[in-house]
Design a protein around this motif. Sequence first.
Motif, PDB file in Angstrom:
ATOM      1  N   MET A  81      33.897  38.467  44.348  1.00 16.27           N
ATOM      2  CA  MET A  81      33.801  39.748  43.632  1.00 16.27           C
ATOM      3  C   MET A  81      33.380  40.857  44.595  1.00 16.27           C
ATOM      4  N   HIS A  85      35.613  44.147  45.735  1.00 10.65           N
ATOM      5  CA  HIS A  85      35.140  45.535  45.664  1.00 10.65           C
ATOM      6  C   HIS A  85      35.194  46.197  47.037  1.00 10.65           C
TER       7      HIS A  85
ATOM      8  N   ASP B 140      35.254  42.761  35.160  1.00 14.81           N
ATOM      9  CA  ASP B 140      35.282  43.098  36.583  1.00 14.81           C
ATOM     10  C   ASP B 140      35.526  41.828  37.401  1.00 14.81           C
ATOM     11  N   ALA B 141      34.783  40.781  37.062  1.00 13.28           N
ATOM     12  CA  ALA B 141      34.933  39.514  37.787  1.00 13.28           C
ATOM     13  C   ALA B 141      36.324  38.921  37.580  1.00 13.28           C
ATOM     14  N   ARG B 143      38.999  40.708  37.061  1.00 10.50           N
ATOM     15  CA  ARG B 143      39.964  41.741  37.463  1.00 10.50           C
ATOM     16  C   ARG B 143      40.839  42.145  36.266  1.00 10.50           C
ATOM     17  N   LEU B 218      39.552  33.285  39.507  1.00  5.09           N
ATOM     18  CA  LEU B 218      38.644  34.288  38.952  1.00  5.09           C
ATOM     19  C   LEU B 218      37.916  33.741  37.721  1.00  5.09           C
TER      20      LEU B 218
END
Lengths: 154, 446
Positions: A81, A85, B140-141, B143, B218
């Motif tokens: 992660m 980013h 977020d993790a 995506r 993910l």
Amino acid sequence: MTLRALSHGPSPLSLAADTPAGQVLRHMLEQRINHVALRGPDGRFAGLVSVHSLLERIVPASARVEHGLDHLAFVGDALPMLIDHFRDIVHAPAGSLVEEGGPLLRTDTPIMEAALLLSRSGRPLPVLDANDLLVGVLSPRTLLAFLATQSEGR
Amino acid sequence: MHGATHQASQVILGLSPLLVALTIFVATYAVIVTERINRAIVALLGAGVMILTGVLHQNEAFAGIDFNTIGLLTGMMVIVAITQKSGVFQYVAVKSAKLVKADPWGLMAMLALVTAVFSALLDNVTTVLLVAPVALLITDALRLNPYPYLFAIIFASNIGGTATLIGDPPNIMIGSAVGLTFNEFLFNLAPVALVVLFLTLIPLWWFWGRKLSTSLELRAQVMGFDERAAITDVKLLKQSLAVTALTIAGFVFAHSLGLEPATVAMTGAALLLLLRALGQSAEHQAEQVHKSFAEVEWVTIFFFVGLFVVVAGVEKAGALKLAADALVGFTGGELALTAYVILWASAVISAVVDNIPFVATMIPVIQNLGPVVGQENLNTLWWSLALGACLGGNGSLVGASANLVVAGFAERAGHPIRFLPFMLAAFPLMLMSIAVAHLYLAWRYL
């Protein structure tokens, strides 16, 4: 007494605000510096990018913003992660990653006010002239060195 | 409003009390709608002017304030403020994501379910403040675009809040004003809220859910989250869960014990503060109590106080009796038509303006309908108002405070939710939920 009394040295290097952030980071790592000033197309000061402001953008937004998560211990290292980013920001224009909300100093800012702002922000602050052109970056170290010199003379 | 003592008015300049009260009422609500001035300031100013102009005496204004609503809100805010520091809400959200193995659609459905359950037991704003950051982190993790998830959280918070007495301010106000119990709300509104929630998931799946995908790597990253590490204070967790369970049990049995919800909530808050204070120094206790009270949304509390006084003013002046008569004139006093008009009008109005002032105004209007539709049928109208006002909040971004809180959070995190695109998807969905509520009312009460 204002900041005009302090020597800011040679005009600091500044990079164009549309320089990719990855290039700015490489510059900071090579030069062993923690911040770089950016200039807009008209040459005026466009903000400071620092290792801190870059790191801040790598942290998940869910923890970075107001009312966000207090801690991320439960996420583990989540290295993929962080790397994702990091990859997101290296191609972004550095101008989109400047430190926000930081105070600006002017050449006519009184030294006492500059000392207060430096103590509150805890990081170097840009010094601009009347035309918003960067004339230097004042760090706590520079100000303390100036005061040390002054106190010896009294 | 509730039990206000009527006294002869001495309105300034000998003006008509009805005219003065209505002018203050309309001006207050108009300024609230513009959102140019903080709503608490406007409501308190309106309340002050009601007294200064002589529409109300101060004792009538105080009598108009529903301290049961104020006490319930404040007590629950203190309990939640302390409980959330334990990390229990993050624990549940992460655990839920792992239960569905971080599958994108499963995650959306699970977050909606968790939000709805929390919203039924806590206020909606608090719920979305707790769930939205975790949702953003997980998407977020993975995506994934967080927008569908935040949309689902908004909807679920308003639907879940509909289910109980304490879930949404309109329900708190109705329950307190009329004396409806926690169990009555639960038995009458929770079933339809549950149906609406599951039906809402269908279009969410069609719009977004079926198209969401992510990689196994993910998903493995999210499965690596350790929800137990989200718990930051085990002792606080135990204390909070014990007090929350006692408080909810208190709500369930309040009626048979002869207690009001405010007493239950305030006692729960005091008990939790006491447990936190035991064994601490005086300074530390003072600091903890100060922090806990600082977390109370005083803007909301004072907004309620001001509104109650403004509504007491128009009620005393007779304006709400006129409104009730107009409603009866429109519906002919026929129960079913009155219930449907209240349901749909409440939903559409709540979608575009704050539902709290609307409900504060509608409560005395509906109370005035008792002699027309029959006192024994009034509960049907209360359920209509509650369903319309709570579910209507989903119609637009400004329909409920929770919506705006999620939008604000999303914007700060770099994922803005735009008014029009949201409304284009939300308003039809809201209408669908009201259609379900309409059928439910028809089937169960009419």
